[in-house]
Design a protein around this motif. Structure first.
Motif, PDB file in Angstrom:
ATOM      1  N   ALA A  79      15.600 -20.312   7.860  1.00 50.56           N
ATOM      2  CA  ALA A  79      15.194 -19.403   8.941  1.00 50.56           C
ATOM      3  C   ALA A  79      14.632 -18.111   8.348  1.00 50.56           C
ATOM      4  CB  ALA A  79      16.380 -19.090   9.843  1.00 50.56           C
ATOM      5  N   VAL A  80      15.355 -17.529   7.422  1.00 52.91           N
ATOM      6  CA  VAL A  80      14.898 -16.287   6.792  1.00 52.91           C
ATOM      7  C   VAL A  80      14.112 -16.700   5.546  1.00 52.91           C
ATOM      8  CG1 VAL A  80      15.597 -14.015   5.990  1.00 52.91           C
ATOM      9  CG2 VAL A  80      16.997 -15.217   7.646  1.00 52.91           C
ATOM     10  N   VAL A  81      12.877 -17.137   5.780  1.00 50.16           N
ATOM     11  CA  VAL A  81      12.095 -17.698   4.676  1.00 50.16           C
ATOM     12  C   VAL A  81      11.560 -16.612   3.758  1.00 50.16           C
ATOM     13  CG1 VAL A  81      11.436 -19.895   5.683  1.00 50.16           C
ATOM     14  CG2 VAL A  81      10.149 -17.851   6.272  1.00 50.16           C
ATOM     15  N   TRP A  82      11.526 -15.389   4.256  1.00 57.49           N
ATOM     16  CA  TRP A  82      11.120 -14.275   3.410  1.00 57.49           C
ATOM     17  C   TRP A  82      12.359 -13.473   3.052  1.00 57.49           C
ATOM     18  CZ3 TRP A  82       6.235 -12.115   6.360  1.00 57.49           C
ATOM     19  CH2 TRP A  82       5.181 -13.039   6.212  1.00 57.49           C
ATOM     20  N   GLY A  83      12.303 -12.812   1.907  1.00 59.25           N
ATOM     21  CA  GLY A  83      13.475 -12.044   1.509  1.00 59.25           C
ATOM     22  C   GLY A  83      13.078 -10.901   0.609  1.00 59.25           C
ATOM     23  N   PHE A  84      13.794 -10.768  -0.494  1.00 59.51           N
ATOM     24  CA  PHE A  84      13.554  -9.662  -1.414  1.00 59.51           C
ATOM     25  C   PHE A  84      12.101  -9.542  -1.881  1.00 59.51           C
ATOM     26  CE2 PHE A  84      17.627  -7.791  -3.411  1.00 59.51           C
ATOM     27  CZ  PHE A  84      18.240  -7.758  -2.177  1.00 59.51           C
ATOM     28  N   PRO A  85      11.454 -10.612  -2.311  1.00 63.79           N
ATOM     29  CA  PRO A  85      10.110 -10.415  -2.873  1.00 63.79           C
ATOM     30  C   PRO A  85       9.164  -9.705  -1.918  1.00 63.79           C
ATOM     31  CG  PRO A  85      10.891 -12.591  -3.416  1.00 63.79           C
ATOM     32  CD  PRO A  85      11.888 -11.998  -2.457  1.00 63.79           C
ATOM     33  N   ILE A  86       9.195 -10.073  -0.646  1.00 62.17           N
ATOM     34  CA  ILE A  86       8.282  -9.434   0.301  1.00 62.17           C
ATOM     35  C   ILE A  86       8.693  -7.979   0.510  1.00 62.17           C
ATOM     36  CG2 ILE A  86       7.490  -9.446   2.691  1.00 62.17           C
ATOM     37  CD1 ILE A  86       6.275 -11.727   1.297  1.00 62.17           C
ATOM     38  N   ALA A  87       9.998  -7.742   0.634  1.00 63.67           N
ATOM     39  CA  ALA A  87      10.462  -6.360   0.818  1.00 63.67           C
ATOM     40  C   ALA A  87      10.113  -5.514  -0.411  1.00 63.67           C
ATOM     41  CB  ALA A  87      11.971  -6.345   1.059  1.00 63.67           C
ATOM     42  N   ASN A  88      10.326  -6.076  -1.590  1.00 65.31           N
ATOM     43  CA  ASN A  88      10.005  -5.344  -2.814  1.00 65.31           C
ATOM     44  C   ASN A  88       8.514  -5.019  -2.874  1.00 65.31           C
ATOM     45  OD1 ASN A  88      12.635  -5.821  -3.452  1.00 65.31           O
ATOM     46  ND2 ASN A  88      12.215  -7.398  -4.983  1.00 65.31           N
ATOM     47  N   TYR A  89       7.744  -6.004  -2.501  1.00 61.63           N
ATOM     48  CA  TYR A  89       6.297  -5.817  -2.527  1.00 61.63           C
ATOM     49  C   TYR A  89       5.876  -4.659  -1.616  1.00 61.63           C
ATOM     50  CZ  TYR A  89       1.729  -6.527  -0.458  1.00 61.63           C
ATOM     51  OH  TYR A  89       0.494  -6.313   0.076  1.00 61.63           O
ATOM     52  N   VAL A  90       6.361  -4.701  -0.389  1.00 59.67           N
ATOM     53  CA  VAL A  90       5.959  -3.668   0.563  1.00 59.67           C
ATOM     54  C   VAL A  90       6.448  -2.297   0.092  1.00 59.67           C
ATOM     55  CG1 VAL A  90       6.108  -2.922   2.972  1.00 59.67           C
ATOM     56  CG2 VAL A  90       6.022  -5.343   2.441  1.00 59.67           C
ATOM     57  N   TRP A  91       7.630  -2.290  -0.482  1.00 53.23           N
ATOM     58  CA  TRP A  91       8.219  -1.030  -0.941  1.00 53.23           C
ATOM     59  C   TRP A  91       7.422  -0.446  -2.094  1.00 53.23           C
ATOM     60  CZ3 TRP A  91      11.637   0.059  -5.333  1.00 53.23           C
ATOM     61  CH2 TRP A  91      12.349   1.258  -5.203  1.00 53.23           C
ATOM     62  N   TRP A  92       7.115  -1.289  -3.064  1.00 54.97           N
ATOM     63  CA  TRP A  92       6.383  -0.796  -4.239  1.00 54.97           C
ATOM     64  C   TRP A  92       4.987  -0.332  -3.857  1.00 54.97           C
ATOM     65  CZ3 TRP A  92       8.189   1.113  -8.366  1.00 54.97           C
ATOM     66  CH2 TRP A  92       9.294   0.568  -9.041  1.00 54.97           C
ATOM     67  N   ILE A  93       4.345  -1.098  -2.997  1.00 53.02           N
ATOM     68  CA  ILE A  93       2.976  -0.704  -2.676  1.00 53.02           C
ATOM     69  C   ILE A  93       2.985   0.586  -1.865  1.00 53.02           C
ATOM     70  CG2 ILE A  93       2.532  -1.965  -0.519  1.00 53.02           C
ATOM     71  CD1 ILE A  93      -0.008  -2.836  -2.555  1.00 53.02           C
ATOM     72  N   GLY A  94       4.039   0.770  -1.094  1.00 57.22           N
ATOM     73  CA  GLY A  94       4.179   2.027  -0.361  1.00 57.22           C
ATOM     74  C   GLY A  94       4.314   3.198  -1.312  1.00 57.22           C
ATOM     75  N   ILE A  95       5.133   3.008  -2.335  1.00 55.46           N
ATOM     76  CA  ILE A  95       5.310   4.064  -3.328  1.00 55.46           C
ATOM     77  C   ILE A  95       3.971   4.371  -3.985  1.00 55.46           C
ATOM     78  CG2 ILE A  95       6.297   4.504  -5.611  1.00 55.46           C
ATOM     79  CD1 ILE A  95       8.812   3.048  -4.603  1.00 55.46           C
ATOM     80  N   GLY A  96       3.258   3.303  -4.277  1.00 56.31           N
ATOM     81  CA  GLY A  96       1.984   3.478  -4.954  1.00 56.31           C
ATOM     82  C   GLY A  96       0.986   4.300  -4.159  1.00 56.31           C
ATOM     83  N   ASN A  97       1.139   4.276  -2.861  1.00 54.00           N
ATOM     84  CA  ASN A  97       0.164   4.964  -2.028  1.00 54.00           C
ATOM     85  C   ASN A  97       0.119   6.469  -2.251  1.00 54.00           C
ATOM     86  OD1 ASN A  97      -0.898   2.816  -0.821  1.00 54.00           O
ATOM     87  ND2 ASN A  97      -0.203   3.282   1.234  1.00 54.00           N
ATOM     88  N   ALA A  98       1.253   7.060  -2.530  1.00 57.03           N
ATOM     89  CA  ALA A  98       1.313   8.518  -2.557  1.00 57.03           C
ATOM     90  C   ALA A  98       0.443   9.096  -3.667  1.00 57.03           C
ATOM     91  CB  ALA A  98       2.752   8.972  -2.720  1.00 57.03           C
ATOM     92  N   GLY A  99       0.381   8.399  -4.798  1.00 55.59           N
ATOM     93  CA  GLY A  99      -0.364   8.940  -5.931  1.00 55.59           C
ATOM     94  C   GLY A  99      -1.814   9.169  -5.585  1.00 55.59           C
ATOM     95  N   THR A 100      -2.436   8.142  -5.066  1.00 58.95           N
ATOM     96  CA  THR A 100      -3.842   8.280  -4.724  1.00 58.95           C
ATOM     97  C   THR A 100      -4.014   9.286  -3.596  1.00 58.95           C
ATOM     98  OG1 THR A 100      -3.935   5.953  -5.244  1.00 58.95           O
ATOM     99  CG2 THR A 100      -5.913   6.928  -4.324  1.00 58.95           C
ATOM    100  N   LEU A 101      -3.060   9.288  -2.702  1.00 59.27           N
ATOM    101  CA  LEU A 101      -3.163  10.234  -1.594  1.00 59.27           C
ATOM    102  C   LEU A 101      -3.179  11.668  -2.105  1.00 59.27           C
ATOM    103  CD1 LEU A 101      -3.004  10.428   1.616  1.00 59.27           C
ATOM    104  CD2 LEU A 101      -0.792  11.420   1.076  1.00 59.27           C
ATOM    105  N   ILE A 102      -2.235  11.967  -2.999  1.00 58.05           N
ATOM    106  CA  ILE A 102      -2.150  13.326  -3.520  1.00 58.05           C
ATOM    107  C   ILE A 102      -3.464  13.695  -4.185  1.00 58.05           C
ATOM    108  CG2 ILE A 102      -1.042  14.721  -5.305  1.00 58.05           C
ATOM    109  CD1 ILE A 102       1.559  13.177  -4.608  1.00 58.05           C
ATOM    110  N   SER A 103      -3.942  12.766  -5.002  1.00 61.92           N
ATOM    111  CA  SER A 103      -5.163  13.066  -5.732  1.00 61.92           C
ATOM    112  C   SER A 103      -6.364  13.241  -4.830  1.00 61.92           C
ATOM    113  CB  SER A 103      -5.451  11.951  -6.717  1.00 61.92           C
ATOM    114  OG  SER A 103      -4.671  12.150  -7.838  1.00 61.92           O
ATOM    115  N   SER A 104      -6.519  12.318  -3.918  1.00 62.27           N
ATOM    116  CA  SER A 104      -7.766  12.305  -3.168  1.00 62.27           C
ATOM    117  C   SER A 104      -7.700  13.201  -1.935  1.00 62.27           C
ATOM    118  CB  SER A 104      -8.097  10.880  -2.754  1.00 62.27           C
ATOM    119  OG  SER A 104      -7.014  10.351  -2.015  1.00 62.27           O
ATOM    120  N   LEU A 105      -6.688  12.996  -1.125  1.00 67.27           N
ATOM    121  CA  LEU A 105      -6.634  13.769   0.111  1.00 67.27           C
ATOM    122  C   LEU A 105      -6.514  15.257  -0.208  1.00 67.27           C
ATOM    123  CD1 LEU A 105      -6.711  13.215   3.094  1.00 67.27           C
ATOM    124  CD2 LEU A 105      -4.225  13.253   3.124  1.00 67.27           C
ATOM    125  N   LEU A 106      -5.697  15.584  -1.191  1.00 67.69           N
ATOM    126  CA  LEU A 106      -5.509  16.984  -1.528  1.00 67.69           C
ATOM    127  C   LEU A 106      -6.739  17.541  -2.248  1.00 67.69           C
ATOM    128  CD1 LEU A 106      -1.742  17.050  -2.564  1.00 67.69           C
ATOM    129  CD2 LEU A 106      -2.791  17.275  -0.322  1.00 67.69           C
TER     130      LEU A 106
END
Lengths: 457, 908
Positions: A79-106
């Motif tokens: 039933a819960v066919v998704w687990g840690f890998p998907i959560a980890n993926y979304v989490w890491w890519i979220g973290i990654g977003n801030a760097g480019t944001l700081i550089s570009s948006l700012l």
């Protein structure tokens, strides 16, 4: 370079983003380059290095086992066919977003304070996105065929299925990773040339010389570099938003209660900045302390970042509220059941912990003194990271544990392999960062010089 | 270092090769003849069908064996056989796996190690012949086989001192005792459920596991399809399949059940009514009224586990009601009661009067009442021999273990519970160095005897003549052998004594998965979710929540159940519909010495046999049995998932929703368009479909560890829900819905989930990369993922499991690790029919396509067919009871349902 013309681009502000002791361009160069180039790495560095290498190795073993035996080593079930890998993926890519944001948006909004932290943030993006990139492939059942997501000219004439959010995902990660590399590199070239030209061992100077690609600092080169950097920044802002919007669509473009929410794309983007800024705060704190950059990274920087985190926390709270409201307003029984399950179901304590970390913790930053307090910053940043990871895993678990068919309601429990892989990527991330900090100027020297010149005039 | 040829060199080689092969290929000079019309079934890879029989508890049940390239891969029902009527049950379906079971005995073993049949024959003959059988006992299960019975009798004539004992742990001793008392002779009641308007069960489970399940279920369903809807009342200690389907059901302790008999008699004859709990009194009043009102078409059924007095009461009631019951002479002609026979044998073994024991297909060390101390008795024998297919408790304790042939490997004959005889033809040569029971008996008479079961069976049926023999084999039954009903008078009224109500009563019931233990080593049987609790790989004790509260245990806690001669410790589970004061256990678990699948799963309920009080106490610890379903009750709006209607009432269709998904298939009018309709009103949750699907579609067994992770692989699950109106339960088989607007399709990044022009939602295994988005987005959760290499892994421990591959259906891909799989509507069967399609006009499949689940269903609850032409599917869709699961999501399922009906409560 005329000071008058330059001033026109700086937003008037009473604040100073460097300490007065930094007076010349040479001060900037030495403040950044000396700890990296002239001082050997200390014992603490190597202890950290060894510890992170060990974690990375453990994670690599976990990944190897998963590739060899299959996703059955994780806690995922029918039933819960998704687990840690998907959560980890979304989490890491979220973290990654801030760097480019700081550089570009700012950069685009001419927030000059970004100069001290943008390099660190961009590197963080690069490494976080690299970590994120592991998971969509690892998560597959038959990892060897991941390239089927790519529209290569297959002899069978089969193409990826463009309606699937996972294909959009593939492209968004790929373009984001490539873009981040280029953006990072374009901003780095003048500094590489500085290191090439600085005194030091021949081998290292040769290394930086090759990377500097013949940068001479001619006005023509400066103009080209600036223009390219600005154009890339313009591209970066929508890209940053699109990456996490698409990650949000992985869930939103579905039929499941709790996933089919139009708020997901913006809510994922805000969540990404939220966790990304938390990591930037942590990294900046460590760099500032370990590389003695107090002169270039000042409390005002933390004050600003804390405000961003506070604002994001408020938006996150509003997003959760909107989710609950739309479940109630829409009146879909499955959605109402899901919200009730979030608060009272099998993962209730994780959900409450998530609310505490993501919404409540950052409210501390209403107090100005907390915004520059090292411990408050550290604790809140870690809370945000934990909270955001919980949010990602709970989006998966709550929906898949209570779908439409009660006969198939099943709970999820992770295995040791799940944790080993998650911790392994944390280790690998820090390890990459440790290497980066000894190899590449963690603060953009040329942009700092610009800032100093403006502030000193 | 090798030198790679360049492009020109390669072209030259190809040209040379082509020329050489052209030169080499030519017809032989003599005339040869291509196969124009192959004899049916001889083409490689073609499925041929053979009628044969396999036994359950000694009774024959007709099956159709599907044989590919000389290996049987699946058993289906046999329409001509009255115990099959074209359908199967779980035990029939799992039998094919027993044939290929890696745990089977492969060669005779003597006390000194592996031996030969010759060595055994010599050893046995030397012991038996000089003493003319003195001290020899042969223990078998129930024998309905005319040939085997004749051979044993012949052996008895040769060795006058020998005795034959037959014993089944699950037996009809109580029923026969009652009939002896009522009619002066042993008679078996054959209720005709097809003729019953009103049925009252007293602990009886005619729709539950047993040799008669398929026939009873078919007849019950046939009557249920006719108006007016028949009424079914159930009084039983714990929930049974039959009780689940009842219109009114009350859980009753043995004392209350006995009181209900008194009350029923009082209602009809006047007199003092027993004090009954209110719900039971109400049910008895209604049942008494309805039974009496349907004279000639009303039936009272007593359960196998009930005491003889309850059977006698039922016989009286049925006589009074002129019930549709045929009484026949017992098919198992041995007049001695099972229990007494075994007890006598055990006593003789203990006394040393029997010193040579030959056990064929029975397992007394496991299932005999503990007071007999059979294991000790057997140790006293000078020579003990056990013939069995798979090692068991008795065989490992014996001197000699002999590999017994599987029923599909040997010639034999059986009689069905209604007496009809069938000849079992082997579908495969014995896989191992084994013999059938008939051949083994021959060996005892003559150590030089060939294994020639065929000749023995042919001898028995000499009267058929060559044509008759051939016809009997083709048809699977021998004509005119059904037992003739016997006229009986009115049985006298027997009112059951009311048992004392101190302490808990123990009820042991036959497991629907492993029967009396015979199927415990079968991995399919173990992994199939039990119909009522959905437990797999084990079984809990069932108790009423109040009883559990009294001893302070919760679901999954361990309890200690102690009786005079045995103690077991097992987890407990509260099940709605359990009578207060009754603890229920399934037989067949707790095996030891029978291989990796059976050993250590659950506890042995047979050790609790015997008289005396039952002590149930908290044992400490918690070890719940695995289940595949946790929620049984549907509250509030969830009730729409399993609608229950009154006869004649309509279901309410959901509002259709707008959708962005394009119509699928694009040209919906292009024939054929496949669809399925499942009638939950007659689904008894028996799991025949689940295992049939597993056998047909190469669904792997994953074992308890994987199930504990929350994974399972069955393509078809049977959801069980509580039915509040009846205190019973309902069943809803959920295969893939084959949605026209399938949520799984647009989310697959590699287009492994696609729609066919015929309306199937197909899964392309070799395109699947295992993102699992399809299952995440499936509202019905019908997809199954190969988290590990399930097809390549073994649950059979150290045994070499290569033989399992022989069972696999060559028409169905064996899925690798990392691939999502799901119900395909048995696309291989559709393709086979279309392959035979008329070449001309419309590509019309030849014959009706029957899916594996449909073929298995004893009640014909599953209808499969075409939506594009008039027929059963369109009729089902036009039925007022028609509904689609989660219709409001707009998925437009091709699999749809007919609602369960329950008679309204017109109170008496």
């Amino acid at each position: 370079m005329s000071g008058e013309a330059q001033m026109a681009h700086v937003r008037p502000s009473g604040r100073r983003w460097t300490l007065p002791s930094v007076t010349s361009f040479a001060d900037v160069t030495e403040a950044v380059a000396a700890p990296m180039m002239d001082r050997p790495a200390g014992l603490r560095y190597w202890i950290a290095f060894a510890a992170m290498a060990a974690l990375t190795l453990a994670g690599a073993i976990g990944i190897w086992a998963s590739l060899t035996y299959g996703p059955g080593l994780w806690g995922n079930n029918s039933a819960v066919v998704w687990g840690f890998p998907i959560a980890n993926y979304v989490w890491w890519i979220g973290i990654g977003n801030a760097g480019t944001l700081i550089s570009s948006l700012l950069l685009l909004t001419r927030q000059k304070w970004r100069a001290s932290i943008n390099r660190a943030a961009e590197a963080m993006t690069l490494f976080a996105v690299s970590m994120a990139g592991i998971f969509p492939i690892l998560h597959l059942g038959r990892q060897g065929y991941f390239y089927w997501l790519f529209p290569y000219p297959a002899t069978m004439g089969i193409w990826p299925q463009w309606r699937s959010a996972l294909v959009w995902d593939f492209w968004s990660i790929l373009s984001y990773l490539l873009f981040s590399c280029l953006f990072f590199y374009v901003g780095l070239i003048p500094d590489l040339a500085t290191l090439r030209d600085r005194r030091g061992s021949v081998a290292w100077r040769r290394f930086y010389g090759v990377l500097a690609m013949g940068w001479q600092g001619t006005p023509l080169q400066w103009r080209a570099q600036k223009r390219l950097h600005t154009i890339m920044a313009v591209i970066a802002v929508p890209l940053v938003c699109s990456v996490h919007s698409i990650v949000g669509l992985d869930f939103a473009a579905s039929l499941m209660p709790g996933w089919t929410e139009s708020i997901f794309p913006p809510y994922f983007v805000v969540g990404a900045f939220f966790s990304g800024f938390a990591v930037v705060v942590l990294i900046t704190l460590v760099l500032r302390w370990s590389m003695k950059l107090e002169r270039l990274i000042v409390p005002a920087h933390f004050d600003v970042m804390a405000k961003v985190i506070l604002a994001s926390a408020i938006v996150m709270g509003a997003s959760y509220g909107a989710e609950w409201f739309s479940a109630w307003w829409g009146g879909g029984p499955a959605d109402i059941r899901l919200v009730a399950y979030e608060f009272t179901g099998d993962y209730w304590w994780l959900y409450w912990l998530m609310l505490l970390c993501n919404v409540a913790a950052a409210q501390l930053f209403w107090l100005p003194s907390m915004r520059t307090n090292v411990w408050a910053l550290t604790v809140v940043s870690i809370a945000v990271l934990v909270g955001m990871w919980l949010e990602r895993i709970l989006i998966i678990l709550n929906t898949l544990s209570t779908g439409y068919e009660p006969s198939f309601w099943r709970t999820y429990a992770p295995t040791i392999v799940d944790f080993v892989i998650l911790i392994g990527t944390l280790g690998a991330f820090v390890l990459l960062y440790l290497i980066f900090a000894r190899l590449i100027p963690p603060v953009s020297m040329h942009e700092m010089r610009e800032l100093v010149s403006e502030e000193r005039e | 270092m090798s030198v790679s040829p360049d492009r020109r060199a390669i072209l030259r080689m190809i040209a040379a090769g082509a020329a050489a092969s052209v030169a080499a290929c030519s017809r032989p000079k003599q005339t040869i003849y291509p196969a124009v019309n192959l004899v049916d079934g001889t083409a490689p890879g073609a499925i041929s069908r053979y009628a044969t029989s396999i036994p359950l508890a000694g009774y024959g049940r007709g099956v159709t064996g599907l044989v590919v390239d000389d290996r049987p891969i699946k058993l289906e029902g046999l329409a001509a056989h009255p115990a099959s009527m074209g359908a199967t049950d779980l035990f029939t379906e799992v039998s094919i796996l027993d044939l290929y079971d890696p745990q089977r005995l492969r060669t005779p073993t003597s006390p000194a190690g592996p031996a030969s049949w010759g060595a055994f024959a010599k050893a046995a003959y030397e012991r038996i012949a000089p003493r003319r059988g003195d001290g020899l006992a042969i223990l078998t299960g129930r024998i309905t086989s005319p040939t085997l019975r004749a051979r044993i009798e012949a052996l008895g004539r040769r060795y006058p001192g020998m005795r034959h004992v037959r014993w089944e742990p699950v037996n009809d001793d109580a029923a026969l005792e009652a009939s002896r008392a009522a009619f002066g002779r042993a008679l078996t009641a054959r209720p005709r459920l097809q003729d019953a308007d009103v049925i009252l069960t007293l602990g009886a489970d005619p729709l539950g596991p047993g040799p008669d399940q398929v026939a009873h279920a078919r007849h019950w369903a046939a009557r249920r399809r006719q108006a007016p809807m028949p009424r079914l009342y159930a009084i039983e200690p714990s929930l049974t399949t039959t009780g689940a389907m009842a219109d009114r059901r009350v859980a009753a302790s043995p004392a209350d059940l006995a009181r209900a008999c008194h009350a029923l008699a009082a209602a009809w004859r006047g007199g003092d009514a027993q004090q009954l709990p209110a719900p039971l009194a109400k049910l008895v009043a209604q049942a008494a009224r309805d039974l009496a009102g349907a004279k000639g078409r009303a039936l009272v059924l007593a359960g196998e586990g009930q005491p003889a007095e309850v059977h006698a009461f039922a016989a009286w009631a049925n006589g009074r009601l002129a019930a549709p019951v045929d009484w026949i002479a017992p098919v198992d002609s041995d007049p001695r009661p099972h229990g007494q026979s075994l007890a006598a044998l055990s006593a003789e073994l203990h006394a040393g009067k029997v010193d040579t024991l030959i056990v064929i297909g029975a397992n007394p060390v496991y299932a005999a009442p503990p007071e007999l101390r059979f294991a000790e008795a057997m140790k006293r024998a000078v020579l003990s021999v056990v013939a069995t297919t798979i090692p068991n408790e008795t065989s490992v304790a014996a001197h000699w273990q002999l590999p017994l042939s599987h029923a599909l490997e040997s010639w034999g004959d059986y009689r069905a519970p209604d007496g009809i005889a069938s000849i079992a033809q082997p579908l495969i040569r014995p896989l191992h160095d084994s013999r059938s029971a008939i051949e083994l008996i021959d060996l005892l008479a003559d150590p030089a005897a060939d294994a020639d079961g065929y000749a023995r069976v042919r001898d028995t049926w000499q009267s058929l003549g060559p044509d008759g023999w051939r016809q009997a084999l083709i048809a699977g039954v021998v004509p005119s052998t059904v037992a003739a009903p016997v006229a009986v008078g009115q049985a006298p009224l027997v009112l059951p004594a009311i048992p004392s109500e101190t302490g808990l009563a123990l009820e042991t019931r036959v497991s629907p998965n492993v029967y009396d233990g015979s199927f415990a080593s079968n991995a399919w049987a173990q992994e199939c979710p039990e119909p009522l609790t959905k437990e797999v790989w084990g079984s809990s004790a069932r108790m009423h929540p109040r009883d559990m509260g009294r001893i302070g245990v919760l679901d999954g806690d361990l309890v200690r159940i102690a009786r005079a001669h045995g103690v077991v410790t097992l987890p407990v589970r509260s099940v709605r519909g359990q009578a207060e004061g009754v603890v229920t256990l399934y037989t067949g678990y707790g095996r030891n010495g029978s291989g990796a699948v059976a050993d250590g799963v659950g506890v042995n309920a047979w050790v609790l046999a015997g008289e005396g009080p039952t002590g149930v106490s908290k044992a400490g610890g918690n070890a719940p049995v695995l289940t595949t379903q946790h929620v049984f009750r549907l509250d509030a709006e969830l009730a729409k998932l399993y609608p229950v209607v009154k006869p004649g009432e309509k279901t309410t269709p959901a509002k259709s929703q707008p959708t962005l998904v394009p119509p699928n298939p694009p040209n919906k009018d292009a024939p054929p368009q496949w669809a399925m309709a499942i009638d939950t009103d007659v689904c008894i949750g028996c799991n025949a479909c689940v295992v049939s699907c597993q056998a047909e579609n190469n669904v792997p067994v994953i074992g308890p560890d994987e199930i504990a992770m929350g994974r399972d692989m069955h393509w078809l699950r049977v959801d069980r829900y509580e039915v509040a109106e009846t205190e019973g339960a309902g069943f809803q088989p959920v295969p893939c819905m084959q949605c026209e607007k399938a949520p799984c399709e647009p989310v697959c990044p590699v287009e492994a989930s696609v729609h066919t022009a015929e309306g199937l939602n197909a899964q392309v295994y070799n395109r699947c990369i295992g993102t699992r988005f399809c299952q995440a987005n499936c509202p019905y959760k019908v997809r199954r993922f190969n988290f590990l290499d399930y097809a390549g892994s073994s649950v059979w421990g150290d045994a070499d499991d290569a033989s399992i591959q022989a069972q696999r259906n060559p028409e169905v891909t064996v899925r690798s690790r990392g691939v999502m799989e799901k119900c395909t509507y048995c696309v291989q069967r559709i393709s086979a029919a279309e392959h035979d399609a008329d070449a001309d006009a419309e590509h019309r499949p030849v014959g009706a396509v029957v899916t594996a689940c449909q073929a298995a269903c004893p009640t014909q609850a599953i209808t499969f067919g075409r939506l594009d032409e008039p027929g059963p599917i369109r009729e089902a869709r036009a039925d007022p009871r028609h509904y689609a699961l989660l219709e409001e999501l707009g998925t437009r399922p091709r699999t749809t349902y007919l609602a369960r009906r329950v008679n309204p409560g017109d109170e008496a």
